[in-house]
Design an enzyme around this catalytic site. Structure first.
Site, PDB file in Angstrom:
ATOM      1  N   ASP A  37     -45.042 -24.268   6.076  1.00 57.87           N
ATOM      2  CA  ASP A  37     -44.876 -24.522   6.962  1.00 57.87           C
ATOM      3  C   ASP A  37     -45.252 -24.751   8.259  1.00 57.87           C
ATOM      4  OD1 ASP A  37     -41.560 -24.394   6.504  1.00 57.87           O
ATOM      5  OD2 ASP A  37     -40.859 -22.999   7.732  1.00 57.87           O
ATOM      6  N   LYS A  94     -37.241 -30.923   7.012  1.00 58.80           N
ATOM      7  CA  LYS A  94     -35.683 -30.235   7.288  1.00 58.80           C
ATOM      8  C   LYS A  94     -34.587 -31.335   8.434  1.00 58.80           C
ATOM      9  CE  LYS A  94     -37.029 -25.781   7.826  1.00 58.80           C
ATOM     10  NZ  LYS A  94     -36.591 -24.921   6.235  1.00 58.80           N
ATOM     11  N   GLY A 166     -37.168 -17.160   9.624  1.00 58.86           N
ATOM     12  CA  GLY A 166     -38.046 -16.200  10.678  1.00 58.86           C
ATOM     13  C   GLY A 166     -37.644 -14.501  11.656  1.00 58.86           C
ATOM     14  N   GLY A 227     -38.198 -14.686   5.338  1.00 63.35           N
ATOM     15  CA  GLY A 227     -39.034 -13.499   5.144  1.00 63.35           C
ATOM     16  C   GLY A 227     -39.924 -13.141   4.442  1.00 63.35           C
ATOM     17  N   SER A 249     -42.457 -18.401   9.421  1.00 65.69           N
ATOM     18  CA  SER A 249     -42.684 -18.909  10.358  1.00 65.69           C
ATOM     19  C   SER A 249     -44.179 -16.989  10.019  1.00 65.69           C
ATOM     20  CB  SER A 249     -42.209 -17.595  11.081  1.00 65.69           C
ATOM     21  OG  SER A 249     -40.752 -18.316  11.716  1.00 65.69           O
TER      22      SER A 249
END
Length: 307
Positions: A37, A94, A166, A227, A249
């Site tokens: 990302d 997305k 996240g 995750g 993230s």
């Protein structure tokens, strides 16, 4: 080959898109890679330099979407175009579940892959996008085999675990990976005459259940997501039997994004080599803080979105 540096994957041309075979073939080229990302062109360049197979262009990483709240939508096409101009590797973006117009826009601006994502606020609580109607390939999340096969039946060219994006907590990605792979083993153990009943119970297309029974795998590439925050997390997902890893993230919310990005790429390449995994795990700086899944109220669990 696993354990060997992978060749750099390039953007698709118009002639390489369209048919299910071409779209699934393009997805196969991501196997053994890491998709990161990014929210800026500079981050995209860091990801490319680290060896990312592709980047996911979005305005807010999942951790910020959780923190900020509100409605999360498709990113500004101008920002996506800037990221596309900054790198030579494929660029994904997305859309909200069921939002066919957002998907039409992303196809029009030339993204290489669309993620119909539970991380964004769903636009339709009954129906997902009919992905086979698009030239651009799609990736979708799944918590179990039935969900995965429904998305493939709609035209998805890649499946990923949903995990809990996240959070920096890999436990839900592990749960979903084990669920899908366990369901596959269960289908394989059933006699052929029971497969129609299996398809009914899974709420999945019969022909795709037949494929799983015959081949012992999904009909499309199966990635980990949700995750993954450390090289060890990425290697764990590969050892479980997945084909590659999405990292959201976990990279750019860490203390040293450049080193962590490089380390995760090496960990995916050398996921069966503990010596290399130990080496790449050293001196990375602090990872993202993370969230315990038990602390999330039901409404905050993104994986429950979609069906």
């Amino acid at each position: 080959m696993r354990g060997q540096p992978r060749p750099k994957l390039r953007r698709m041309t118009e002639q390489q898109t369209g048919t299910p075979q071409l779209k699934q073939g393009f997805a196969e080229m991501f196997k053994g890679g890491v998709i990161m990302d990014v929210v800026t062109a500079d981050q995209a360049r860091i990801a490319e330099a680290a060896g990312a197979t592709a980047v996911m262009a979005l305005e807010r990483v999942p951790a910020d979407i959780r923190k900020d709240g509100g409605v999360a939508r498709m990113s500004d096409p101008k920002m996506i175009r800037e990221i596309m101009a900054a790198v030579s590797i494929p660029v994904m973006a997305k859309v909200r579940i069921g939002h066919v117009v957002e998907a039409q826009i992303l196809q029009a601006i030339g993204v290489d892959f669309i993620d119909e994502s539970e991380v964004l606020t769903p636009a339709d609580e009954q129906f997902h996008i009919l992905k086979r109607d698009f030239k651009v390939p799609f990736v979708c999340g799944a918590k179990n085999l039935g969900e995965a096969l429904r998305r493939v039946g709609e035209g998805a060219s890649m499946i990923r675990t949903k995990g809990e994006a996240g959070t920096g907590n890999v436990v839900e990605a592990v749960r979903h990976a084990r669920a899908v792979l366990g369901d596959i083993r269960a289908v394989q153990s059933r006699p052929a005459e029971e497969l129609m009943t299996v398809a009914r119970d899974l709420q999945a297309p019969y022909d795709l259940v037949q494929y799983v029974h015959a081949h012992g795998q999904l009909p499309v590439v199966n990635f980990a997501a949700g995750g993954v925050a450390t090289p060890a997390d990425a290697a764990l997902m590969m050892q479980l039997g997945l084909d590659g890893v999405f990292v959201g993230s976990g990279i750019f919310k860490s203390a040293n994004p450049e080193r962590r990005a490089q380390a995760i790429v090496r960990a995916v390449t050398h996921f069966q080599n503990p010596d290399i995994l130990a080496e790449v795990s050293e001196d990375l700086g602090a990872p993202m803080t993370g969230i315990n899944i038990d602390e999330l109220i039901p409404e905050a669990r993104l994986a429950s979105r979609g069906w």
